[in-house]
Design an enzyme around this catalytic site. Structure first.
Site, PDB file in Angstrom:
ATOM      1  N   SER A 128       0.856  -1.182   0.000  1.00  0.00           N
ATOM      2  CA  SER A 128       0.000   0.000   0.000  1.00  0.00           C
ATOM      3  C   SER A 128       0.891   1.230   0.000  1.00  0.00           C
ATOM      4  O   SER A 128       2.077   1.160   0.358  1.00  0.00           O
ATOM      5  CB  SER A 128      -0.884   0.012   1.255  1.00  0.00           C
ATOM      6  OG  SER A 128      -1.536   1.256   1.419  1.00  0.00           O
ATOM      7  N   TYR A 141      -2.484   0.161  10.677  1.00  0.00           N
ATOM      8  CA  TYR A 141      -2.400  -0.370   9.308  1.00  0.00           C
ATOM      9  C   TYR A 141      -1.024  -0.131   8.703  1.00  0.00           C
ATOM     10  O   TYR A 141      -0.420  -1.029   8.093  1.00  0.00           O
ATOM     11  CB  TYR A 141      -3.485   0.282   8.443  1.00  0.00           C
ATOM     12  CG  TYR A 141      -3.552  -0.232   7.026  1.00  0.00           C
ATOM     13  CD1 TYR A 141      -3.933  -1.542   6.764  1.00  0.00           C
ATOM     14  CD2 TYR A 141      -3.257   0.597   5.949  1.00  0.00           C
ATOM     15  CE1 TYR A 141      -4.013  -2.024   5.454  1.00  0.00           C
ATOM     16  CE2 TYR A 141      -3.345   0.138   4.642  1.00  0.00           C
ATOM     17  CZ  TYR A 141      -3.716  -1.173   4.402  1.00  0.00           C
ATOM     18  OH  TYR A 141      -3.796  -1.641   3.109  1.00  0.00           O
TER      19      TYR A 141
END
Length: 249
Positions: A128, A141
């Site tokens: 990501s 995250y």
């Protein structure tokens, strides 16, 4: 001739779209999901796909991948938790690492012996933009995706001498519903009266959910990387996203 491609987290989002695209291109796609119910639903919707239940945190499920003759593994399964680190429950943090990091490592370990025996193979890790950038409320995250960065880069060097290619993609804000669930759940972990966290939540919402993109771009990139003769170490999507977000954070 098509390749045997196993995709984790293929019940929705990038995984599902990539499974559809790769099957369209003639590959033998094994689309896996966390639960049997998800696998059944995917099979009913897309009967041409081979579907199976494969929870990346279940050792038995992971071990079953070793016998599937996987030529390309797309490590896509993931969970998302955002919120203040002072108050996010530790069980949520542990689950994030279990799925996003340890599940990816376990799946890779399951297929690497077969790839080494054949002298070829490819592992594509879905990271990501959060793997290289971090912001307030992002730590639960971002920590996991930073770990994916190190894992991918180390593994690429380790496996190259065995004919196995390792690469990663770093998507920005794409409209799969994943980002919405993460961002909209942030207030669950904000203590009453924490106005700073509430204001930061509004900022994060604007950045992440303001202009989400069509996820087909990521699916096509995953399919292209599957078929490529060689891959780069990393692919940021869309082009320029790293620089654009870095200027805002």
């Amino acid at each position: 001739m098509g390749k045997t491609v196993l995709i984790t987290g293929a019940g929705s989002g990038f995984g599902k779209a990539a499974a559809i695209e790769l099957a369209r291109r003639g590959h033998n796609v094994i689309a896996t999901t966390e639960t049997q119910e998800q696998a059944d639903a995917l099979s009913a919707e897309l009967p041409d796909l081979t579907t199976m239940k494969l929870d990346v945190t279940d050792a038995g499920d992971v071990a079953s991948a070793a016998s599937l003759g996987v030529e390309v593994l797309i490590n896509n399964a993931g969970v998302g938790v955002l919120g203040p680190m002072a108050t996010v429950p530790m069980d949520k943090v542990r689950l994030s690492f279990e799925v996003n990091v340890l599940g990816m490592v376990a799946m890779s370990q399951a297929v690497i012996p077969g790839m080494r025996a054949r002298g070829s193979g490819r592992i594509i890790n879905v990271s990501s933009i959060a793997g290289v950038l971090a912001s307030p409320l992002g730590s639960p995250y971002c920590m996991t995706k930073h770990a994916v960065e190190a894992f991918t880069k180390s593994l690429r060097g380790e496996l190259a001498p065995h004919g196995i290619d390792v690469t990663k993609v770093n998507p920005g804000p794409y409209n799969t519903g994943f980002n919405d669930r993460m961002v909209n759940n942030i207030p669950t972990y904000i203590d009453e009266g924490d106005t700073n966290a509430t204001e930061t939540h509004a900022f994060v919402t604007q950045i992440v959910l303001g202009d989400q993109l069509d996820p087909i771009e990521v699916a096509l990139t995953l399919a292209d990387l599957t078929e490529a003769d060689e891959t780069p170490e990393e692919t940021f999507l869309p082009a320029g996203i790293r620089e654009a977000l870095a200027a805002l954070l």
